[in-house]
Design an enzyme around this catalytic site. Structure first.
Site, mmCIF file in Angstrom:
data_model
loop_
_atom_site.group_PDB
_atom_site.id
_atom_site.type_symbol
_atom_site.label_atom_id
_atom_site.label_comp_id
_atom_site.label_asym_id
_atom_site.label_seq_id
_atom_site.Cartn_x
_atom_site.Cartn_y
_atom_site.Cartn_z
ATOM 1 N N PHE A 17 16.250 15.619 26.362
ATOM 2 C CA PHE A 17 14.941 15.468 27.021
ATOM 3 C C PHE A 17 14.281 14.124 26.735
ATOM 4 C CE2 PHE A 17 15.491 19.968 25.735
ATOM 5 C CZ PHE A 17 15.745 20.502 26.986
ATOM 6 N N GLY B 175 23.163 17.933 29.350
ATOM 7 C CA GLY B 175 23.026 19.331 29.724
ATOM 8 C C GLY B 175 22.857 19.584 31.214
ATOM 9 N N ILE C 90 21.074 17.705 47.272
ATOM 10 C CA ILE C 90 21.397 18.468 46.067
ATOM 11 C C ILE C 90 22.919 18.600 45.984
ATOM 12 C CG2 ILE C 90 21.118 20.675 44.870
ATOM 13 C CD1 ILE C 90 18.573 18.886 45.050
ATOM 14 N N ASN D 51 24.757 19.945 43.563
ATOM 15 C CA ASN D 51 25.207 21.252 43.089
ATOM 16 C C ASN D 51 24.010 22.191 42.967
ATOM 17 O OD1 ASN D 51 25.995 23.498 41.521
ATOM 18 N ND2 ASN D 51 27.614 22.309 40.531
ATOM 19 N N PRO D 52 23.823 23.079 43.931
ATOM 20 C CA PRO D 52 22.644 23.949 43.913
ATOM 21 C C PRO D 52 22.570 24.844 42.671
ATOM 22 C CG PRO D 52 23.779 24.086 46.028
ATOM 23 C CD PRO D 52 24.660 23.282 45.117
ATOM 24 N N THR E 37 23.689 24.132 39.381
ATOM 25 C CA THR E 37 23.176 23.401 38.222
ATOM 26 C C THR E 37 21.772 22.859 38.503
ATOM 27 O OG1 THR E 37 24.430 21.479 38.992
ATOM 28 C CG2 THR E 37 25.413 22.772 37.225
ATOM 29 N N LYS F 78 17.814 12.062 44.864
ATOM 30 C CA LYS F 78 16.620 11.460 44.269
ATOM 31 C C LYS F 78 16.442 11.786 42.785
ATOM 32 C CE LYS F 78 13.301 12.439 47.548
ATOM 33 N NZ LYS F 78 11.996 12.172 48.225
ATOM 34 N N GLY F 79 17.171 12.751 42.264
ATOM 35 C CA GLY F 79 16.962 13.116 40.857
ATOM 36 C C GLY F 79 16.089 14.339 40.741
ATOM 37 N N GLU G 248 13.295 15.638 35.879
ATOM 38 C CA GLU G 248 11.948 15.542 35.327
ATOM 39 C C GLU G 248 10.927 16.184 36.262
ATOM 40 O OE1 GLU G 248 13.630 11.503 33.519
ATOM 41 O OE2 GLU G 248 11.859 12.426 32.768
#
Ligand code: MOS
Length: 723
Positions: free
Chosen positions: A241, A468, A603, A605-606, A608, A675-676, A679
């Site tokens: 994190f 992770g 996305i 991998n929906p 994860t 886009k990430g 966070e």
């Protein structure tokens, strides 16, 4: 239909559940010795003297290092890593008698076993001389602007338009002070370093790292080595994190100890030590003033933040980045200040800055919507920003409207009675609240090496990390699709500084950065094999290799951002809706439902991705209701530096979580359109819950976490509760 976008299970899942994934502390080089630290007891001053005889007399003790006998390291200047604070000077452990914070390592014991090392460390006697420092109280009266060099990221002051004039002319206005405490990463895996020097002076580190290249560079400078003399290995990271972005002092300590005792040394931090040896999300006070027209058009936003920093480094963060861009207000102003405290330096923690800023902003927007008599969702829609007015740029993509609509529908927002304290179920006060979420979508240069074998398998390698979220899995998907191979035939290797350069595994940009490099590398591999074999369209590169009688073929792939950041503003967005149940007698809050809809671009991998999103929701429930590092203002210590007293949500705290990704792609930001999503999933959760608590109880608790005492102590509690 390719494998990108498929909910494939984690490729490293079986190894992890079988205990076969090796984490930093679990490597076991020949002759391993164990280290334990001794920590300063005063928050500022000097170590006056040591008595190490008791420790040295214990069986199994190999060495006791203090500043008096530790080697002086070269500490050559290092090019500022973007994960390091922009000002000040990092802690150089055991290089002098200076004490900068309570809990600073002042001595290190190396022994034959971990138990002997810890036992001996507890027997090192020392005296500290306390001296006046910056202070232990987080007092905004002592605030100062961030240092010059850092103001590009977080300016001391910024303004668009005439905010004071706009506020004065606003029909409705609100103002509030919002406080977020120190928050600690508390990743499951404690930080650990194993350091081993080889006979020709090279150093290998097994470490918990979100950026092996950064650790390599920093350690090389600290010890005066060439970069290629240091190798950092970090194949698995058990949560971080942000806590494993910087090369913290314990890494240097482990390498120093290994040098002195001429054996590999392991330094694993205890849970308590994690509160002083790595960073934390800084305590931040904010003042928000908002003004709107009677019809709910935002006119002015003024957001001021006072963030805590250590006295020896200038840690600031982009708390106020969303202020000027999240809504279409005619004017906006931000003021950012730092408050020095004698403590260890804060560091990024999931959604650093934006999560803090959005917490205050989204509570204030809720208050303003209520003051204007407008539904909170409708209020946000009326002020929807079609363009980034802060950067004065169009968004490269923005599907926040879809997020609002999708989340509201799944949540059942239309069932909300606008009246506060109006909804009840099973004897509990029920509240509905919502908030927006935003996080910058970034990208950095990255590189990979791809090798295809004539047996139809492939290996892709890069110095990236997987703390992770599923880097191993999602990158395998990208490679498999680009190489037109089944997933099982593709191996992805990461977490080793000898592999091709990858950027920091942070900022939610690994997929945009490394994923783009994987795609580029695989595409290039197919093209080069095709050219080499003069292949016809439709011949798979594996067939070409066979035809050419080549065992394998390898290429490097690189990808880097273009000029899109100059022409577009890029963000991930989200909308979070919360239902809470508040006990009218006890003031306890339970989050009975959370719905989040996110615009994270494509996305990959929906499965994860959902896992990340619900992880963010759980962390957000912790932030809203439980988490706080309790600071002793006399001793300069965190009083609850353990997982028994620093509360985080457990399974019993979690009820319904619903996370969904809306249709979105951002091909301007990167070729994969991602886009990430890491966070953004924490952003907005705490204010949605706080707004729901207000709706349930009528209480605006502006200080996190919303613990029962804060509800019960609120003046309005007794008189306001319906019988
Ligand atoms: Mo994240 S705080 O960029 O690891």
């Amino acid at each position: 239909m390719g494998v990108i976008g498929q909910p494939v299970p984690r490729v490293d899942g079986p190894a992890k559940v079988a205990g076969k994934a090796t984490y930093a502390a679990e490597f076991h080089p020949e002759g391993l010795a164990y280290a334990a630290t001794v920590r300063a007891t005063v928050p500022h001053g000097r170590v006056a003297s040591f008595d190490t005889t008791g420790a040295e007399a214990l069986p199994g003790v190999i060495a006791v290092l203090t500043h008096e006998n530790a080697p002086r390291l070269p500490w050559q200047p290092v090019e500022q890593a973007p994960v390091d604070p922009g000002g000040g000077e990092q802690l150089k452990p055991l290089q002098s008698d200076r004490i900068l914070f309570a809990g600073q390592p002042i001595a290190l014991v190396v022994a034959e076993s971990q138990e002997a090392a810890r036992d001996a460390a507890s027997r090192v006697r020392f005296t500290c001389i306390a001296e006046a420092g910056a202070g232990l109280i987080f007092d905004p009266a002592r605030a100062r602007p961030p240092s010059e060099g850092t103001q590009e990221s977080y300016p001391a002051e910024w303004e668009r338009g005439d905010t004071e004039g706009a506020l004065a002319a606003s029909a409705v206005q609100v103002e509030g002070d919002y406080l977020q405490p120190r928050l600690y990463h508390n990743a499951m895996e404690p930080h650990a370093t194993i350091a081993a020097w080889d006979t020709d002076g090279g150093l290998t580190l097994w470490d918990k790292s979100q950026w092996v290249d950064n650790f390599r560079d920093q350690i090389a400078r600290n010890f005066g080595l060439d970069e290629n003399e240091v190798r950092v290995i970090s194949p698995f990271v058990g949560g971080a994190f942000g806590a494993a972005l910087r090369c913290w002092p314990h890494v240097t300590l482990a390498a120093m100890a290994a040098k002195v005792v001429e054996r590999p040394v392991r330094l694993e931090l205890t849970r308590r030590e994690l509160y002083t040896s790595i960073g934390f999300r800084p305590q931040t006070l904010q003042n928000v003033r908002l003004g709107a027209d009677g019809d709910g058009r935002l006119r002015g936003i003024v957001q001021t933040a006072w963030g805590l920093t250590s006295a020896y480094e200038d840690y600031g963060e982009e708390v106020l980045d969303p202020t000027g861009m999240l809504y279409d207000a005619e004017s906006a102003k931000t003021v950012y200040r730092l408050v020095e405290v004698d403590t260890n330096t804060p560091t990024p923690m999931r959604g650093p800055g934006a999560v803090t800023g959005v917490f205050a902003m989204e509570m204030a927007i809720d208050e303003l919507a209520d003051a204007a008599g407008i539904d909170p969702l409708e209020f946000r829609l009326r002020n929807y920003a079609e363009r980034d007015r802060k950067k004065d740029l169009p968004f490269s993509s923005k599907a926040l409207r879809d997020c609002y609509a999708t989340a509201a529908r799944r949540f059942g927002w239309e069932k909300r009675n606008p009246e506060r304290r109006s909804m009840r179920a099973d004897g509990m006060l029920v509240g509905y609240g919502m908030a927006s979420a935003v996080w910058p979508a970034m990208r950095s240069p990255a590189s990979v090496r791809v090798r295809l074998f004539a047996n139809g398998t492939a290996v892709v390698r890069t110095a990236a990390s997987d703390m992770g979220p599923g880097t191993y899995t999602s990158m395998t998907q990208v490679a498999a699709e680009m190489l037109d191979l089944p997933m099982e035939r593709v191996t992805f290797e990461l977490g080793d500084s000898t592999l091709p350069m990858a950027p920091v595994h942070g900022g939610s940009m690994t997929m945009a950065s490394v994923g783009s490099a994987v795609a580029a590398g695989c595409t290039r591999l197919c093209q080069e094999i095709g050219r080499l074999g003069d292949a016809k369209d439709g011949e798979h590169p594996v067939e070409t290799l066979k035809r050419l009688r080549r065992d394998s073929f390898e290429v490097e792939g690189k990808a880097e951002p273009g000029k899109e950041a100059e022409t577009h503003s890029s963000y991930a967005f989200g909308a979070v809706f919360a239902e809470v149940r508040v006990d009218p007698d006890l003031g306890t809050v339970r989050v009975s439902r959370l719905v989040g809809a996110y615009d994270g671009g494509v996305i990959v991998n929906p499965r994860t991705a959902r896992s990340q999103a619900i992880g963010g929701m759980v962390q957000g429930i912790g932030m809203a209701l439980m988490e706080a590092g309790e600071w002793d203002e006399r001793l300069g210590r965190v009083m609850n530096a353990n997982l028994a007293e620093y509360l985080v949500p457990v399974h019993a705290d979690i009820e319904e979580l619903d996370a969904v990704f809306v249709e979105s792609e951002d091909r301007i930001l990167n070729p994969l359109g991602v886009k990430g999503i890491a966070e953004i999933a924490l952003c907005g959760v705490a204010p949605a819950i706080a707004n729901a608590v207000w709706h349930a109880t009528g209480l605006r608790i502006r200080e996190l976490p919303l613990t029962p005492d804060r509800l019960l102590m609120a003046e309005e509690w007794a008189e306001g509760m319906p019988a």
